[in-house]
Write a protein that holds these residues in place. Structure first.
Motif, mmCIF file in Angstrom:
data_model
loop_
_atom_site.group_PDB
_atom_site.id
_atom_site.type_symbol
_atom_site.label_atom_id
_atom_site.label_comp_id
_atom_site.label_asym_id
_atom_site.label_seq_id
_atom_site.Cartn_x
_atom_site.Cartn_y
_atom_site.Cartn_z
ATOM 1 N N GLY A 10 -37.397 -26.108 7.304
ATOM 2 C CA GLY A 10 -38.593 -25.303 7.528
ATOM 3 C C GLY A 10 -39.032 -24.577 6.265
ATOM 4 O O GLY A 10 -40.083 -23.941 6.233
ATOM 5 N N LYS A 34 -36.773 -21.341 11.372
ATOM 6 C CA LYS A 34 -38.233 -21.244 11.578
ATOM 7 C C LYS A 34 -38.890 -22.608 11.356
ATOM 8 O O LYS A 34 -38.337 -23.461 10.658
ATOM 9 N N ASP A 50 -30.258 -21.485 14.482
ATOM 10 C CA ASP A 50 -29.669 -20.577 13.501
ATOM 11 C C ASP A 50 -28.301 -21.113 13.078
ATOM 12 O O ASP A 50 -27.360 -21.132 13.885
ATOM 13 N N LEU A 71 -29.798 -26.682 2.243
ATOM 14 C CA LEU A 71 -30.693 -25.782 1.503
ATOM 15 C C LEU A 71 -30.965 -24.488 2.262
ATOM 16 O O LEU A 71 -31.716 -23.639 1.767
ATOM 17 N N ALA A 72 -30.378 -24.343 3.446
ATOM 18 C CA ALA A 72 -30.633 -23.119 4.224
ATOM 19 C C ALA A 72 -29.941 -21.932 3.557
ATOM 20 O O ALA A 72 -28.763 -21.995 3.247
ATOM 21 N N ALA A 73 -30.703 -20.876 3.320
ATOM 22 C CA ALA A 73 -30.145 -19.665 2.697
ATOM 23 C C ALA A 73 -31.147 -18.533 2.850
ATOM 24 O O ALA A 73 -32.341 -18.772 3.075
ATOM 25 N N ASP A 74 -30.636 -17.322 2.737
ATOM 26 C CA ASP A 74 -31.521 -16.154 2.693
ATOM 27 C C ASP A 74 -31.996 -16.045 1.262
ATOM 28 O O ASP A 74 -31.216 -15.713 0.368
ATOM 29 N N MET A 75 -33.252 -16.333 1.029
ATOM 30 C CA MET A 75 -33.746 -16.618 -0.328
ATOM 31 C C MET A 75 -35.004 -15.816 -0.645
ATOM 32 O O MET A 75 -35.821 -15.591 0.232
ATOM 33 N N CYS A 97 -23.859 -20.009 6.965
ATOM 34 C CA CYS A 97 -24.486 -21.344 7.036
ATOM 35 C C CYS A 97 -23.588 -22.358 6.330
ATOM 36 O O CYS A 97 -23.307 -23.439 6.866
ATOM 37 N N LYS A 153 -23.708 -17.632 -4.259
ATOM 38 C CA LYS A 153 -23.900 -19.026 -4.694
ATOM 39 C C LYS A 153 -22.640 -19.524 -5.404
ATOM 40 O O LYS A 153 -22.213 -20.657 -5.198
ATOM 41 N N ASN A 178 -35.509 -21.482 -10.866
ATOM 42 C CA ASN A 178 -36.859 -21.063 -10.413
ATOM 43 C C ASN A 178 -37.816 -22.228 -10.129
ATOM 44 O O ASN A 178 -38.601 -22.637 -10.980
HETATM 45 P P1 NAD Z 1 -36.909 -21.167 1.418
HETATM 46 O O1 NAD Z 1 -36.680 -19.750 1.821
HETATM 47 O O2 NAD Z 1 -38.301 -21.678 1.488
HETATM 48 O O3 NAD Z 1 -35.978 -22.136 2.287
HETATM 49 C C1 NAD Z 1 -34.751 -21.740 2.823
HETATM 50 C C2 NAD Z 1 -34.816 -22.011 4.315
HETATM 51 O O4 NAD Z 1 -33.547 -21.687 4.909
HETATM 52 C C3 NAD Z 1 -35.861 -21.152 5.034
HETATM 53 O O5 NAD Z 1 -36.824 -21.960 5.694
HETATM 54 C C4 NAD Z 1 -35.055 -20.342 6.011
HETATM 55 O O6 NAD Z 1 -35.713 -20.106 7.261
HETATM 56 C C5 NAD Z 1 -33.824 -21.214 6.200
HETATM 57 N N1 NAD Z 1 -32.711 -20.452 6.737
HETATM 58 C C6 NAD Z 1 -32.264 -19.246 6.291
HETATM 59 N N2 NAD Z 1 -31.263 -18.827 7.071
HETATM 60 C C7 NAD Z 1 -31.091 -19.779 8.021
HETATM 61 C C8 NAD Z 1 -30.223 -19.890 9.135
HETATM 62 N N3 NAD Z 1 -29.343 -18.933 9.415
HETATM 63 N N4 NAD Z 1 -30.297 -20.981 9.919
HETATM 64 C C9 NAD Z 1 -31.205 -21.952 9.651
HETATM 65 N N5 NAD Z 1 -32.060 -21.895 8.614
HETATM 66 C C10 NAD Z 1 -32.003 -20.812 7.816
HETATM 67 O O7 NAD Z 1 -36.313 -21.326 -0.034
HETATM 68 P P2 NAD Z 1 -36.346 -22.568 -1.036
HETATM 69 O O8 NAD Z 1 -37.033 -22.105 -2.259
HETATM 70 O O9 NAD Z 1 -36.835 -23.777 -0.342
HETATM 71 O O10 NAD Z 1 -34.791 -22.692 -1.377
HETATM 72 C C11 NAD Z 1 -33.969 -23.719 -0.832
HETATM 73 C C12 NAD Z 1 -32.554 -23.527 -1.357
HETATM 74 O O11 NAD Z 1 -32.546 -23.603 -2.782
HETATM 75 C C13 NAD Z 1 -31.908 -22.177 -1.011
HETATM 76 O O12 NAD Z 1 -30.544 -22.371 -0.781
HETATM 77 C C14 NAD Z 1 -32.097 -21.367 -2.275
HETATM 78 O O13 NAD Z 1 -31.142 -20.336 -2.394
HETATM 79 C C15 NAD Z 1 -31.930 -22.449 -3.329
HETATM 80 N N6 NAD Z 1 -32.572 -22.086 -4.599
HETATM 81 C C16 NAD Z 1 -33.926 -22.031 -4.670
HETATM 82 C C17 NAD Z 1 -34.527 -21.670 -5.875
HETATM 83 C C18 NAD Z 1 -36.024 -21.585 -6.024
HETATM 84 O O14 NAD Z 1 -36.481 -21.215 -7.108
HETATM 85 N N7 NAD Z 1 -36.821 -21.928 -5.002
HETATM 86 C C19 NAD Z 1 -33.744 -21.363 -6.986
HETATM 87 C C20 NAD Z 1 -32.364 -21.411 -6.867
HETATM 88 C C21 NAD Z 1 -31.790 -21.803 -5.664
#
Ligand code: NAD
Ligand code: GDD
Length: 329
Positions: A10, A34, A50, A71-75, A97, A153, A178
């Motif tokens: 999502g 979501k 969840d 890729l699920a994380a609090d981000m 997760c 991480k 990023n």
């Molecule tokens: P994002 O927030 O768009 O996607 C993360 C998704 O994880 C969200 O949709 C969120 O709802 C979901 N999620 C969170 N907790 C959850 C749970 N308990 N159960 C199910 N789903 C859950 O972020 P993104 O930019 O797409 O990042 C994806 C991954 O890459 C993450 O792990 C993030 O830490 C990592 N990352 C991203 C970046 C970046 O610049 N975008 C940089 C470094 C690392």
């Protein structure tokens, strides 16, 4: 037909990854807490759940899966990660997760799993000089990330490697630098600098100003999401576990980045530097290892990605204005 599970489908990168896997002929199950807000809901099966709940992980991880992408994380960006206010939930949510998915992958015998780590795990002491940050993969230790998000991480990288060593699950670990692009979070407090600056410039009046946190001399590199997904797929198909950087080496200061966006907009806008959460002083990807191991590294110029993203965010702003006007009528 190969079957994959995308955790975090999502979200921003997860949504793009689902599309990529579909275009390669995969059957894809997505899971997220979501729905995907944009047009990236193309999984064959999408489960709203969840992953902190072990029973959800047990439902979505099935023995017929060839691959899992976690890729699920609090981000979030600096406004979410570096204030300190969200530290406990970031560590609690993301680690649960990872623990739940790995344990189920072990039970169900899934062979290969991708984990999305972050450049935020690199030590702060190597990122004090904005012109010469050090982010080579072998510089991770002695560990000293500047945020709890980075510590989680780093811990989870190690967790994946333990399941590889003890349970034979092939881990593939990338450290993203990023990532930005269309369908990324662009408002609400979790947005990162590329989207935030595009939004601010798009909403600013010609002749007006935008605010940039910090003195604007801090540096970053920003990678367009298409290149990130390309890197994920290449790493997953390789025999290299990582951890490896997936990022751009085109480092830029935040004020110069803002000037680039202003130039793309065609408006006359000045920059006002204000206090705000800034994170490390300098950060840049080091692509020597990815080039050596995968024979590939991202190459799209920053400006190309920023033009696409600026146009997409401008469309989103316009859509919101149209909805608000329709409600008023
Ligand atoms: P994002 O927030 O768009 O996607 C993360 C998704 O994880 C969200 O949709 C969120 O709802 C979901 N999620 C969170 N907790 C959850 C749970 N308990 N159960 C199910 N789903 C859950 O972020 P993104 O930019 O797409 O990042 C994806 C991954 O890459 C993450 O792990 C993030 O830490 C990592 N990352 C991203 C970046 C970046 O610049 N975008 C940089 C470094 C690392
Ligand atoms: N978000 C944001 N919004 N950042 C701004 C703004 C603004 O309006 N103005 C200036 N900045 C500055 C921040 O202060 C920071 O110094 C820099 O732009 C980059 O901010 P972000 O893009 O929000 O985050 P980051 O690069 O420090 O960290 C991000 O990337 C990591 C991977 O490289 C975060 O998203 C991390 O979660 C991610 O792991």
């Amino acid at each position: 037909m190969k079957k994959a599970l995308v955790c975090g489908a999502g979200g921003f990168i997860g949504g793009h990854l689902v599309n990529r896997l579909k275009s390669e002929g995969y059957w894809v199950r997505g899971v997220d807490i979501k729905e995907n807000e944009y047009d990236n809901n193309n999984a064959d099966e999408f489960i709203l759940g969840d992953l902190r709940d072990p029973s959800v992980a047990a439902d979505v991880v099935t023995s017929d899966l060839d691959e899992i992408y976690q890729l699920a994380a609090d981000m979030g960006g600096a406004g979410f990660v570096f204030t300190g206010d969200n530290d406990a939930s970031i560590m609690h949510n993301s680690v649960l997760c990872n623990l739940n998915i790995l344990e189920e992958a072990k039970h169900k015998g899934v062979k290969r799993i991708f984990y999305s780590s972050s450049a935020c795990m690199y030590p702060e002491y190597n990122q004090l000089d904005p012109d010469n940050p050090k982010c080579s993969e072998d510089s991770a230790y002695p560990a000293a990330p500047d945020s709890e998000y980075g510590w989680e991480k780093l811990f989870s990288e190690r967790l994946y490697l333990t399941y590889q060593r003890n349970h034979g699950i092939e881990a593939r670990i990338a450290r993203f630098h990023n990532i930005f692009g269309p369908q990324g979070t662009w408002e609400g407090g979790r947005e990162k600098a590329p989207a935030a600056v595009c939004r601010k410039v798009s909403m600013a009046e010609d002749g007006g100003f935008i605010e940039i946190w910090g003195d604007g001399k801090q540096t970053r590199s920003f990678l367009i999401v298409d290149e990130c997904v390309e890197g994920i797929r290449r790493l997953m198909q390789s025999d290299f576990s990582g951890p490896v950087n997936i990022g751009s080496e085109e480092m830029i200061s935040l004020n110069d980045f803002a000037r680039m966006v202003i130039d793309i907009s065609g408006k006359n806008i000045t920059i006002k530097n204000i206090a705000g959460p800034t994170g490390v002083r300098g950060r840049n990807s080091d692509n020597r290892l990815i080039q050596e191991k995968l024979g590939w590294a991202p190459s799209t110029p920053l400006r190309v990605g920023v033009e696409k993203t600026y146009n997409w965010i401008t469309e989103q702003i316009q859509k919101k204005v149209n909805v608000e006007e329709a409600v008023e009528v």
